[in-house]
Design an enzyme around this catalytic site. Structure first.
Site, PDB file in Angstrom:
ATOM      1  N   ARG A 162      44.845   4.879 -23.249  1.00 49.06           N
ATOM      2  CA  ARG A 162      44.719   5.695 -24.450  1.00 49.06           C
ATOM      3  C   ARG A 162      43.337   5.440 -25.034  1.00 49.06           C
ATOM      4  O   ARG A 162      42.759   4.364 -24.843  1.00 49.06           O
ATOM      5  CB  ARG A 162      45.788   5.332 -25.471  1.00 49.06           C
ATOM      6  N   LYS A 216      50.506   0.503 -27.834  1.00 51.53           N
ATOM      7  CA  LYS A 216      51.257   0.905 -29.022  1.00 51.53           C
ATOM      8  C   LYS A 216      52.275  -0.165 -29.390  1.00 51.53           C
ATOM      9  O   LYS A 216      52.857  -0.808 -28.525  1.00 51.53           O
ATOM     10  CB  LYS A 216      52.000   2.226 -28.754  1.00 51.53           C
ATOM     11  N   HIS A 229      42.677  11.924 -23.705  1.00 52.51           N
ATOM     12  CA  HIS A 229      44.042  11.814 -23.178  1.00 52.51           C
ATOM     13  C   HIS A 229      44.217  12.597 -21.887  1.00 52.51           C
ATOM     14  O   HIS A 229      45.098  12.291 -21.079  1.00 52.51           O
ATOM     15  CB  HIS A 229      45.037  12.308 -24.231  1.00 52.51           C
ATOM     16  N   ARG A 258      43.889  10.361 -19.038  1.00 52.64           N
ATOM     17  CA  ARG A 258      45.108   9.561 -18.868  1.00 52.64           C
ATOM     18  C   ARG A 258      46.176  10.364 -18.128  1.00 52.64           C
ATOM     19  O   ARG A 258      46.832   9.858 -17.216  1.00 52.64           O
ATOM     20  CB  ARG A 258      45.599   9.125 -20.246  1.00 52.64           C
ATOM     21  N   HIS A 282      54.583   3.141 -21.115  1.00 53.38           N
ATOM     22  CA  HIS A 282      55.662   3.915 -21.712  1.00 53.38           C
ATOM     23  C   HIS A 282      56.897   3.030 -21.849  1.00 53.38           C
ATOM     24  O   HIS A 282      57.295   2.370 -20.882  1.00 53.38           O
ATOM     25  CB  HIS A 282      56.018   5.130 -20.850  1.00 53.38           C
ATOM     26  N   TYR A 325      55.584  13.926 -15.676  1.00 53.77           N
ATOM     27  CA  TYR A 325      54.665  14.082 -14.550  1.00 53.77           C
ATOM     28  C   TYR A 325      55.368  14.556 -13.285  1.00 53.77           C
ATOM     29  O   TYR A 325      54.747  15.164 -12.419  1.00 53.77           O
ATOM     30  CB  TYR A 325      53.911  12.768 -14.312  1.00 53.77           C
TER      31      TYR A 325
END
Length: 304
Positions: A149, A173, A245, A248, A271, A280
């Protein structure tokens, strides 16, 4: 208590007990304050203690009627549900009027990606004869090579790069830390940038361990990275709307296309849920669909 007091309590709860980030907290507060405005203008300033399920349904209907996007409606409902759950747990209410609220059915969001050729075109546009160009090339190589990110990129520490074992430690995150493998090519770009560019820069003491430095010797901002990529994309003649992004997304898509396991990609991206990464697989499905439509003999235009 009135709306303002309970909203303030809710804000403190999300900030200090749930550790919400500033952006997420702001979004929740905006959504709840919009509901407050609706009660003032349409429901005779009905208090959060007395608002009903039917009142909330009417509010959601008005959002739809005013052509608020489905994603914004879904986010608003999520915020409202969290607010009234908090009021219930705080013993301000004896029931939760938002429990049965249902959001709109959202279509699948497929992120924009770049082909390997597009990425090479963008990187080729960089003027590698300047120090800024060398730094920018390293930035793009790390974004694409590690799937970071933009916030993780600008906060990346030199002390978190292990060249010997070929990995970087990323603070993602929610203050979650993960290890991302470092490809030899990406490692060489980082080494070259450190040795030929960064070591010549006068660095502010506070940022001595930060990898990417601006001309003032401090850390780079998210906005600058966005601007760099926008300018390079335009220079490369690529018409897509590209952001950091996008690199990414491209990182994840190209890994999947080349046979990487989805759970491995999940770990690489940081994630928390596999369902986030599964988008994806839909990208790959779309690609397969295009192949069939374009190349299967039954779909070719037959001329007599």
């Amino acid at each position: 208590m009135n709306w303002s007091e309970k909203i303030e309590d809710f804000s403190n709860f999300l900030k200090f007990e749930k550790n919400f980030s500033g952006n997420t907290l702001d979004a929740y507060m905006r959504d709840v304050r919009k509901l407050e405005s609706f009660t003032i203008s349409e429901l005779d300033n009905l208090s959060p203690q007395n608002i009903t399920y039917e009142n909330l349904q009417e509010y959601i209907y008005q959002l739809s009627k005013n052509k608020i996007s489905e994603r914004s409606q879904a986010r608003a409902i999520s915020s409202i549900k969290a607010f009234f759950k908090f009021l219930l747990e705080d013993d301000y209410r004896t029931d939760n009027p938002a429990t049965l609220l249902e959001g709109p059915k959202l279509g699948l969001y497929l992120p924009d990606t770049l082909s390997e050729e597009d990425i090479n075109r963008i990187i080729t546009c960089i003027d590698n004869s300047t120090d800024i160009g060398k730094r920018n090339k390293c930035i793009l190589e790390v974004l694409y090579g590690c799937g970071l990110r933009v916030s993780e990129l600008i906060d990346l520490k030199i002390s978190n790069i292990n060249f010997k074992e070929s990995y970087i430690m990323v603070e993602g995150k929610g203050e979650k830390t993960r290890l991302v493998p470092l490809a030899n090519t990406t490692a060489e770009f980082i080494r070259s940038y450190i040795n030929t560019v960064r070591n010549k820069t006068k660095i502010n003491k506070k940022y001595e361990d930060t990898l990417f430095i601006n001309s003032r010797g401090t850390n780079m901002s998210r906005v600058i990275v966005f601007i760099i990529i926008k300018e390079l994309t335009q220079k490369a003649g690529i018409s897509k709307s590209i952001s950091p992004h996008t690199f990414r997304h491209s990182f994840a898509t190209h890994l999947l296309q080349n046979g990487a396991d989805l759970r491995f990609i999940q770990e690489m991206l940081g994630h928390s849920s596999i369902t986030t990464t599964q988008v994806y697989t839909h990208l790959k499905t779309e690609e397969l669909r295009d192949v069939i439509l374009n190349f299967h003999p039954r779909n070719r235009n037959i001329t007599s």
